[in-house]
Design a protein around this motif. Structure first.
Motif, short mmCIF file in Angstrom:
data_model
loop_
_atom_site.label_atom_id
_atom_site.label_comp_id
_atom_site.label_asym_id
_atom_site.label_seq_id
_atom_site.Cartn_x
_atom_site.Cartn_y
_atom_site.Cartn_z
N ARG A 116 6.81 -2.31 1.35
CA ARG A 116 6.51 -2.90 2.66
C ARG A 116 5.04 -2.71 3.02
O ARG A 116 4.40 -3.61 3.57
CB ARG A 116 7.41 -2.27 3.72
N VAL A 117 4.51 -1.55 2.72
CA VAL A 117 3.10 -1.30 3.02
C VAL A 117 2.21 -2.21 2.17
O VAL A 117 1.23 -2.78 2.65
CB VAL A 117 2.75 0.18 2.77
N ARG A 118 2.58 -2.39 0.90
CA ARG A 118 1.79 -3.27 0.03
C ARG A 118 1.87 -4.72 0.51
O ARG A 118 0.90 -5.49 0.40
CB ARG A 118 2.28 -3.16 -1.41
N LEU A 119 3.00 -5.11 1.05
CA LEU A 119 3.14 -6.45 1.61
C LEU A 119 2.15 -6.67 2.75
O LEU A 119 1.48 -7.71 2.82
CB LEU A 119 4.58 -6.65 2.11
N GLU A 120 2.02 -5.68 3.63
CA GLU A 120 1.08 -5.80 4.75
C GLU A 120 -0.36 -5.78 4.26
O GLU A 120 -1.23 -6.47 4.80
CB GLU A 120 1.33 -4.69 5.76
N LEU A 121 -0.63 -5.00 3.22
CA LEU A 121 -1.99 -4.98 2.66
C LEU A 121 -2.33 -6.34 2.06
O LEU A 121 -3.44 -6.85 2.26
CB LEU A 121 -2.09 -3.89 1.59
N ALA A 122 -1.39 -6.94 1.35
CA ALA A 122 -1.62 -8.27 0.78
C ALA A 122 -1.89 -9.28 1.89
O ALA A 122 -2.80 -10.13 1.77
CB ALA A 122 -0.41 -8.70 -0.04
N ARG A 123 -1.13 -9.21 2.98
CA ARG A 123 -1.32 -10.13 4.08
C ARG A 123 -2.68 -9.91 4.76
O ARG A 123 -3.36 -10.87 5.15
CB ARG A 123 -0.18 -9.95 5.10
#
Length: 460
Positions: A116-123
């Protein structure tokens, strides 16, 4: 503003289905601190500025437990929300997004498995316009087997990234100590078959291996001009230079390419480009080449990407004209992102050099395997191995038995290590050590060398 609106729309869809990502993800759990709970409520209501004013002094320096991770995650969400808020002044948007990127990156340094954290970083990288880092992190999220709706929306992000791609570039620099920059054999005795009798000769002046500390620089860029919705015209070039003390072992090359790229759906790309190159050795012009290559990339699944390349070039040398002739090659490479933190790659290749002199004509094959893993506390470890076989056509006597051709086998093994938490201007120093050995039936043509490289890996 259009890209921001698109990001906001897709972000809503992503966040609405983010909960199923992983049972151990950083989430909006109730906290023992009422201020944190208040900030969470403000974020849910879209009051990102107020949430930031609460969370900024609470943002932890160390991440030793789940609650500290959760607080920093909320801080990142609030900063990212503020960066997208239409009421935020344009001059402040980048600062908020950079704060969000820094928060998410800090969490992933110690907890790289948090999808989930990586998803927000990608965004966040997407909103910033840094498509390369955005794509890299989105692809790693897909390797975590997210909910199908989340995966579908990630693919929408990736499709937009591919469609809006125009300029791309890269550069690198490394220090390169080498124990055998002249790839010299340590043999001092040679055996020659003279009229059926094998005679032993000791070299009066054997070539000794030379060590040195080199500096390597490389870089390149490309522009894609849209011809149609699914066709681009690629134009680009690259340069590389390696220097050691003195000029004898200096190397430099320039190359350029031009040709179309076809985007076939969301999973396949095909390019057919013409290319030209020029090389220098020891500060003097060495050779030039002209030809073309076909490149195909196919995404077979969320986790597996396959690339193949076929090339053909006519090469001519300025002085060593006996080496003139066509070079052809075909290669296949597979990249498997097994999990968000574990990646494997495999490669195979065939090449042929059809020189004017039969003695130098050769065919080669290669196989390579590699893996890298992100560990807790910021460390990333990698290992790569490669085997190459080269068979020559001509007679290599007196280095071989009379009438016998030359046959080489080269093997290399490299290890790499860097810490994602230590960055300089967004780059992490990466140490790479490679051991290479060539065994040959041709006397004086086998060697051993150990190379070190200090590279830099972009993180932010």
């Amino acid at each position: 503003m259009h890209s921001v609106k698109v990001a906001c729309t897709l972000a809503f869809l992503l966040l609405s289905m983010a909960a199923p990502l992983d049972a151990q993800e950083a989430r909006s759990r109730p906290s023992s601190d009422s201020q944190v709970n208040n900030a969470r409520t403000l974020i849910d209501g879209g009051n990102f500025g107020e949430a930031l004013s609460i969370l900024r002094p609470l943002a932890p320096e160390d991440l030793e437990d789940e609650e500290q991770v959760g607080v920093l995650f909320l801080f990142g969400l609030a900063a990212l929300g503020a960066g997208q808020d239409p009421e935020t002044p344009e001059s402040e948007r980048k600062e908020y997004v950079d704060e969000a990127i820094g928060a998410f990156h800090r969490i992933l340094v110690v907890r790289p498995e948090l999808v989930r954290v990586r998803l927000e970083l990608a965004r966040a990288f997407y909103i910033k316009g840094d498509d390369r880092l955005s794509r890299r992190n989105f692809e790693r999220v897909l390797a975590g087997d997210p909910h199908p709706t989340v995966a579908a929306n990630i693919r929408r992000f990736l499709a937009i990234i591919r469609q809006r791609r125009r300029w791309s570039g890269y550069f690198g620099a490394t220090l390169a100590p080498d124990t055998n920059i002249n790839t010299s054999s340590d043999e001092q005795v040679i055996y020659i078959d003279a009229l059926g009798a094998v005679r032993q000769f000791t070299l009066d002046d054997p070539q000794e291996s030379r060590s040195g500390l080199g500096v390597a620089l490389w870089g390149g860029g490309e522009y894609e001009h849209p011809l149609r919705s699914n066709v681009r015209l690629r134009a680009g070039g690259s340069i590389s230079r390696t220097e050691y003390e003195g000029r004898e072992f200096d190397q430099m090359s320039l190359s350029a390419h031009l040709g179309p790229r076809w985007l076939l759906g969301d999973r396949t790309e095909i390019s057919l480009v013409g290319s030209a190159s020029r090389s220098w050795s020891g500060g003097e012009p060495q050779s030039h080449a002209l030809g073309g290559r076909l490149e195909v990339a196919r995404l077979l699944s969320r986790k597996l990407l396959v690339r193949t390349q076929v090339s053909y070039h006519e090469r001519e040398y300025d002085e060593a004209t006996h080496l003139n002739g066509p070079r052809s090659s075909i290669s296949l490479r597979g990249l498997w992102q097994a999990t968000p933190t574990l990646r494997f790659d495999a490669s195979a290749g065939l090449n042929r050099e059809q020189t004017e002199t039969a003695r130098e004509r050769n065919e080669g094959q290669s196989l390579g395997l590699g893996a890298s893993i992100d560990l807790p506390r910021g460390f990333t470890v990698g290992v790569n191995g490669e085997l190459r076989w080269t068979e020559y056509e001509g007679n290599w006597s007196p280095f071989t038995s009379p009438g016998e051709s030359r046959s080489d086998r080269t093997q290399s093994l490299s290890f790499s290590l860097y810490n994602r938490g230590f960055t300089v201007k967004g780059f992490s120093p990466k140490l790479v050590v490679t051991r290479e050995m060539r065994e040959s039936n041709a006397q004086l043509h086998d060697y051993r060398r150990t190379r070190g490289e200090l590279q830099f890996v972009r993180q932010l």
